[in-house]
Write a protein that holds these residues in place. Structure first.
Motif, PDB file in Angstrom:
ATOM      1  N   ASP A 224      -7.034   4.055   3.703  1.00  6.00           N
ATOM      2  CA  ASP A 224      -5.859   3.718   2.889  1.00  6.00           C
ATOM      3  C   ASP A 224      -5.177   4.986   2.362  1.00  6.00           C
ATOM      4  N   LYS A 225      -5.991   5.973   1.975  1.00  7.26           N
ATOM      5  CA  LYS A 225      -5.420   7.229   1.464  1.00  7.26           C
ATOM      6  C   LYS A 225      -4.602   7.920   2.550  1.00  7.26           C
ATOM      7  N   VAL A 226      -5.110   7.880   3.801  1.00  7.61           N
ATOM      8  CA  VAL A 226      -4.375   8.475   4.922  1.00  7.61           C
ATOM      9  C   VAL A 226      -3.033   7.767   5.106  1.00  7.61           C
ATOM     10  N   LEU A 227      -3.050   6.424   5.049  1.00  6.97           N
ATOM     11  CA  LEU A 227      -1.809   5.665   5.226  1.00  6.97           C
ATOM     12  C   LEU A 227      -0.785   6.000   4.138  1.00  6.97           C
ATOM     13  N   VAL A 228      -1.270   6.082   2.891  1.00  9.98           N
ATOM     14  CA  VAL A 228      -0.360   6.387   1.779  1.00  9.98           C
ATOM     15  C   VAL A 228       0.220   7.796   1.931  1.00  9.98           C
ATOM     16  N   THR A 229      -0.641   8.760   2.302  1.00 10.39           N
ATOM     17  CA  THR A 229      -0.180  10.150   2.456  1.00 10.39           C
ATOM     18  C   THR A 229       0.864  10.257   3.567  1.00 10.39           C
ATOM     19  N   LEU A 230       0.594   9.605   4.705  1.00 14.08           N
ATOM     20  CA  LEU A 230       1.559   9.643   5.809  1.00 14.08           C
ATOM     21  C   LEU A 230       2.849   8.943   5.431  1.00 14.08           C
ATOM     22  N   GLY A 231       2.727   7.828   4.701  1.00 17.52           N
ATOM     23  CA  GLY A 231       3.931   7.135   4.261  1.00 17.52           C
ATOM     24  C   GLY A 231       4.799   8.013   3.382  1.00 17.52           C
ATOM     25  N   ASN A 232       4.172   8.745   2.463  1.00 16.97           N
ATOM     26  CA  ASN A 232       4.929   9.650   1.582  1.00 16.97           C
ATOM     27  C   ASN A 232       5.582  10.782   2.387  1.00 16.97           C
ATOM     28  N   LEU A 233       4.831  11.335   3.356  1.00 16.60           N
ATOM     29  CA  LEU A 233       5.385  12.433   4.156  1.00 16.60           C
ATOM     30  C   LEU A 233       6.565  11.963   4.996  1.00 16.60           C
TER      31      LEU A 233
ATOM     32  N   LEU B  33       0.819  -1.214   0.000  1.00 13.07           N
ATOM     33  CA  LEU B  33       0.000   0.000   0.000  1.00 13.07           C
ATOM     34  C   LEU B  33       0.854   1.266   0.000  1.00 13.07           C
ATOM     35  N   THR B  34       1.784   1.368   0.952  1.00 12.05           N
ATOM     36  CA  THR B  34       2.547   2.611   1.129  1.00 12.05           C
ATOM     37  C   THR B  34       3.856   2.639   0.364  1.00 12.05           C
ATOM     38  N   ASN B  35       4.302   1.478  -0.125  1.00 14.58           N
ATOM     39  CA  ASN B  35       5.589   1.325  -0.816  1.00 14.58           C
ATOM     40  C   ASN B  35       6.783   1.565   0.111  1.00 14.58           C
ATOM     41  N   LEU B  36       6.533   1.656   1.421  1.00 19.91           N
ATOM     42  CA  LEU B  36       7.643   1.665   2.379  1.00 19.91           C
ATOM     43  C   LEU B  36       8.110   0.227   2.569  1.00 19.91           C
ATOM     44  N   TYR B  37       9.243   0.043   3.245  1.00 14.17           N
ATOM     45  CA  TYR B  37       9.703  -1.308   3.537  1.00 14.17           C
ATOM     46  C   TYR B  37       8.675  -2.013   4.422  1.00 14.17           C
TER      47      TYR B  37
END
Length: 538
Positions: A436-445, A386-390
């Motif tokens: 999910d949008k919140v998780l992705v946004t926080l991951g990018n930040l 989802l977030t593309n983080l590790y």
């Protein structure tokens, strides 16, 4: 002596529970793991009840603990055989009556022992003798049959890993079987009495052997869902995903276009059904030693119409970057009819060397594309979808590496655990898509804040982890506050949707384990939650 047996039996009970839970956690979706977990639960009940039966004095206590233990020892042989039938993928499990016959003796013996047998009373006569003989025969035959099935499974297998698994399980099972038979039957027949009702101790040898086989040789399969439809779509050539048993688990749409097969027809069938080549068969036999991409210049693949089509194919192992275990193999085939037609045109029209060069460049482009696809697959395996983080597993491995570096250099290392406040309320009020949008946004930040100075990952759910090598606690605390404030200022274009986070920050103490370091950060995170949320604790 009774107290010693009591303590020993309790320890055995705890060992069974630990082994069962450990194995279940390795792959909770595996049927084999679930059955092995059930087997350990039954053995722990057996050991637990016997521990108190050893100390029981009244006839009621003796009877109660005996009947409770019968739940374990009456089921042991049936569950063991059922586990072995699943492990060896025995074809008889396709028949319901076979499953019924496997478990029937467990229920019959359990019913008799609970309702008709009183261990506090010395029984004699025809009925108790028959019950004793039937009970012995059931356990002896089922356990012996399990051992025989394991032996022939290993003997017939063409895979080295399965042979090693079978050998280890067979040896531990034989030791357990002979030990129990000697203590319970053979020695008493010669007037040598040791420990009465000690089968739960003997079974421990077999259980530990199976557990080691699971851990050491990892016969629990990794699901092929790691290979996404998106990646298959990107590959324009004929593509198969094949598991380590040689069965097709996924294909791309080119299968229909080129070979005429529907994808659901090929799923779970052997790759050898359509690629009838000895070289591919030999490769699957020695699949455990497949480490690099292997290419075959001309392989015949049969279409659904019976037509034999020449392909050049590459066979690429998909290997877990952390465990180094083989997950699946990627087979990509390039239709050689195109190349053959091109060669015929070259001969017919006397094409120039420039056209030959372009053909070679095309082939080289295909090879480069395969290499790029393999790189994408490896990268996907260690990223959160989802977030593309590790992901959780990979960030833990990176943390261990950073601890080694910090110990060598004696340098600073800080760790940050971050959790979204009231995230369940976000999902409940605005839906999971917004969540999910919140998780992705926080991951990018988060990634933008620490990209050049640290490593970020999604630890699970709404929790994130950040590693900050070469930064002390005070600096890490400043970065954490900056992240917290930035998140609080995010706008999602939705009324009443405001996101805050709680963060725990700590600095690594030399020689501290990764588990202890994460636990300290986690405790500080919960302290931040307890102290009102939307804050950083260090």
């Amino acid at each position: 002596m009774s107290k010693i047996l009591y303590v020993f039996s309790l320890i055995t009970c705890i060992l069974y529970l630990q082994v069962g839970l450990y194995t279940y956690k390795l792959n909770s979706k595996s049927k084999i793991c679930k059955l092995f977990f059930l087997l350990n639960i039954l053995l722990s009940i057996w050991s637990f009840a016997f521990s108190f039966e050893y100390l029981a004095e009244s006839s009621f206590d003796i009877s109660f603990w005996y009947k409770l233990s019968s739940v374990g020892w009456c089921s042991f042989a049936s569950i063991t055989l059922y586990l072995v039938l699943n492990l060896t993928k025995n074809k008889f499990l396709n028949y319901f009556f076979v499953k019924f016959l496997v478990v029937l003796p467990a229920f019959v013996t359990m019913f008799i022992n609970i309702f008709f047998i009183d261990p506090s009373v010395t029984a004699s006569g025809f009925f108790p003798s028959i019950i004793s003989i039937l009970d012995f025969s059931y356990n002896f035959i089922y356990l012996l049959l399990s051992i025989i099935l394991i032996y022939f499974w290993g003997k017939k297998s063409l895979k080295l890993k399965e042979k090693k698994q079978a050998r280890l399980i067979f040896i531990s099972s034989v030791i357990s079987f002979l030990l129990n038979l000697s203590v319970q039957t053979i020695l008493p027949a010669f007037g040598i009495h040791t420990v009465h009702d000690s089968g739960q101790f003997c079974a421990l040898v077999m259980v530990l052997g199976v557990c080691y086989a699971i851990k050491r040789y990892q016969f629990l399969r990794v699901p092929s869902s790691l290979i996404t439809e998106e990646l298959l779509t990107e590959i324009m050539d004929l593509t198969f995903i094949v598991d380590t048993d040689g069965n097709i688990t996924n294909v791309n749409k080119k299968i229909k276009d080129i070979l005429g097969y529907d994808s659901n027809v090929l799923t779970n069938t052997s790759i050898l059904d359509i690629i009838k080549e000895k070289s591919i068969e030999n490769l699957l036999v020695d699949i455990d030693n497949l480490k690099n991409t292997i290419r075959f210049n001309k392989i015949t693949i049969f279409s659904s119409y019976g037509e034999s089509i020449p392909f050049s194919i590459s066979v690429t192992p998909l290997i877990d970057s952390i465990t180094k275990e083989l997950l699946s193999i990627l087979i990509v085939g390039h239709d050689m009819r195109i190349v053959e037609n091109l060669q015929n045109e070259i001969k017919k029209h006397n094409l120039t060397s420039e056209k030959l060069k372009k053909s070679n460049e095309k082939i080289e482009h295909i090879n480069n594309k395969l290499l790029e696809t393999n790189t994408i697959l490896k990268e996907k395996a260690c990223r959160d979808g989802l977030t593309n983080l590790y992901n959780h597993q990979h960030i833990n491995e990176l943390l261990k590496l950073e601890l080694i570096k910090a110990n060598r250099s004696k340098g600073a290392l800080s760790l940050m655990m971050l959790d979204i406040d009231f995230f369940k309320v976000v999902n409940d009020n605005f839906g999971h898509q917004i969540g999910d949008k919140v998780l992705v946004t926080l991951g990018n930040l988060i990634n933008s804040k620490v990209d050049k100075i640290g490593i970020s990952g999604r630890y699970g759910g709404e929790e994130f982890i950040i590693l900050l090598p070469n930064l002390d606690l005070d600096k890490a605390y400043e970065i954490a506050n900056d992240i917290r404030v930035s998140i609080g200022q995010l706008k999602f274009e939705i009324d009443d949707l405001n996101i805050t986070v709680s963060i725990g920050v700590c600095q690594y103490d030399l020689k501290e384990t990764s588990t202890l370091l994460i636990n300290r950060a986690d405790n500080l995170l919960y302290k931040a939650k307890k102290n009102g949320r939307n804050r950083v604790e260090k």
